[in-house]
Scaffold this motif. Structure first.
Motif, PDB file in Angstrom:
ATOM      1  N   LEU A   4      45.519   8.562  29.895  1.00 53.15           N
ATOM      2  CA  LEU A   4      45.090   7.740  31.015  1.00 53.15           C
ATOM      3  C   LEU A   4      44.563   8.629  32.128  1.00 53.15           C
ATOM      4  N   VAL A   5      43.420   8.278  32.692  1.00 52.16           N
ATOM      5  CA  VAL A   5      42.842   9.059  33.779  1.00 52.16           C
ATOM      6  C   VAL A   5      42.442   8.117  34.910  1.00 52.16           C
ATOM      7  N   GLU A   6      43.094   8.318  36.064  1.00 49.07           N
ATOM      8  CA  GLU A   6      42.809   7.483  37.232  1.00 49.07           C
ATOM      9  C   GLU A   6      41.689   8.072  38.077  1.00 49.07           C
ATOM     10  N   SER A   7      41.062   7.203  38.839  1.00 48.92           N
ATOM     11  CA  SER A   7      40.078   7.611  39.837  1.00 48.92           C
ATOM     12  C   SER A   7      39.968   6.513  40.875  1.00 48.92           C
ATOM     13  N   GLY A   8      39.288   6.816  41.963  1.00 46.42           N
ATOM     14  CA  GLY A   8      39.039   5.802  42.966  1.00 46.42           C
ATOM     15  C   GLY A   8      39.860   5.923  44.229  1.00 46.42           C
ATOM     16  N   GLY A   9      40.782   6.873  44.250  1.00 43.98           N
ATOM     17  CA  GLY A   9      41.568   7.053  45.456  1.00 43.98           C
ATOM     18  C   GLY A   9      40.740   7.657  46.578  1.00 43.98           C
ATOM     19  N   GLY A  10      41.330   7.687  47.779  1.00 44.98           N
ATOM     20  CA  GLY A  10      40.625   8.262  48.908  1.00 44.98           C
ATOM     21  C   GLY A  10      41.253   7.851  50.211  1.00 44.98           C
ATOM     22  N   LEU A  11      40.507   8.084  51.286  1.00 44.18           N
ATOM     23  CA  LEU A  11      40.957   7.746  52.627  1.00 44.18           C
ATOM     24  C   LEU A  11      40.305   6.433  53.046  1.00 44.18           C
ATOM     25  N   SER A  25      41.949   6.548  26.809  1.00 47.68           N
ATOM     26  CA  SER A  25      41.327   7.128  25.624  1.00 47.68           C
ATOM     27  C   SER A  25      42.410   7.433  24.602  1.00 47.68           C
ATOM     28  N   GLY A  26      41.996   7.573  23.360  1.00 46.88           N
ATOM     29  CA  GLY A  26      42.944   7.872  22.297  1.00 46.88           C
ATOM     30  C   GLY A  26      43.499   6.642  21.617  1.00 46.88           C
ATOM     31  N   ALA A  27      43.409   5.496  22.265  1.00 44.22           N
ATOM     32  CA  ALA A  27      43.882   4.237  21.689  1.00 44.22           C
ATOM     33  C   ALA A  27      43.328   3.090  22.529  1.00 44.22           C
ATOM     34  N   PHE A  28      43.242   1.926  21.905  1.00 44.60           N
ATOM     35  CA  PHE A  28      42.792   0.749  22.645  1.00 44.60           C
ATOM     36  C   PHE A  28      43.980   0.092  23.336  1.00 44.60           C
ATOM     37  N   LEU A  29      43.680  -0.533  24.460  1.00 49.58           N
ATOM     38  CA  LEU A  29      44.730  -1.186  25.234  1.00 49.58           C
ATOM     39  C   LEU A  29      44.951  -2.610  24.721  1.00 49.58           C
ATOM     40  N   ASP A  30      45.275  -2.723  23.458  1.00 51.45           N
ATOM     41  CA  ASP A  30      45.559  -4.017  22.848  1.00 51.45           C
ATOM     42  C   ASP A  30      47.047  -4.117  22.553  1.00 51.45           C
ATOM     43  N   ASP A  31      47.604  -5.302  22.879  1.00 50.72           N
ATOM     44  CA  ASP A  31      49.022  -5.548  22.599  1.00 50.72           C
ATOM     45  C   ASP A  31      49.930  -4.505  23.223  1.00 50.72           C
ATOM     46  N   VAL A  32      49.636  -4.160  24.459  1.00 56.59           N
ATOM     47  CA  VAL A  32      50.449  -3.216  25.212  1.00 56.59           C
ATOM     48  C   VAL A  32      50.722  -3.794  26.593  1.00 56.59           C
ATOM     49  N   ALA A  33      51.565  -3.101  27.338  1.00 59.92           N
ATOM     50  CA  ALA A  33      51.729  -3.397  28.756  1.00 59.92           C
ATOM     51  C   ALA A  33      51.101  -2.248  29.533  1.00 59.92           C
ATOM     52  N   ILE A  34      50.296  -2.586  30.504  1.00 58.09           N
ATOM     53  CA  ILE A  34      49.682  -1.594  31.381  1.00 58.09           C
ATOM     54  C   ILE A  34      50.112  -1.889  32.808  1.00 58.09           C
TER      55      ILE A  34
END
Length: 129
Positions: A4-11, A25-34
């Motif tokens: 998981l890679v976050e972005s969008g933070g700031g002041l 990346s590495g897997a699809f976000l299906d049938d999971v909790a995010i």
């Protein structure tokens, strides 16, 4: 292995808005909790919101309910956190999380850091004038 890679933070000024993104990346976000957590200096890590991708059911903590919205773009395998009406107390590092145990969203009425196996590196959000 899910990454998981976050972005969008700031002041941002009080009352403003930000949208955080989390690309998986590495897997699809299906049938999971995010979900999203945050940690302010000197404070414990706090669960804010989660979503079951089985049915897109969502949960919000009282601290952000009505101000933050979690969503996902299935085609982009990306999770978002739209943050409105930001306050200085929202200043923290924000983390994107995931678990294959979708029943953990929520569990025992909340979101526990111990229920999420996959974590991003975090993105800093600072709310200040």
């Amino acid at each position: 292995q899910l990454q998981l890679v976050e972005s969008g933070g700031g002041l941002v000024q009080p009352g403003g808005s930000l949208r955080l993104s989390c690309v998986a990346s590495g897997a699809f976000l299906d049938d999971v909790a995010i979900g999203w957590f945050r940690q302010a200096p000197g404070k414990e890590r706090e669960g804010l919101s989660c979503m079951r991708t089985t049915d897109d059911n969502t949960y919000y903590s009282d601290a952000v309910k009505g101000r933050f919205t979690i969503s996902r773009d299935k085609a982009k395998n990306t999770v978002y956190l739209q943050m409105n009406s930001l306050k200085p107390e929202d200043t923290a590092i924000y983390y994107c999380v995931a678990t294959t145990i979708w029943e953990n969203c929520p569990r025992l009425g909340g979101i526990s850091r111990y229920d999420y196996k996959y974590w991003g590196q975090g993105t800093q959000v600072t709310v200040s004038s």
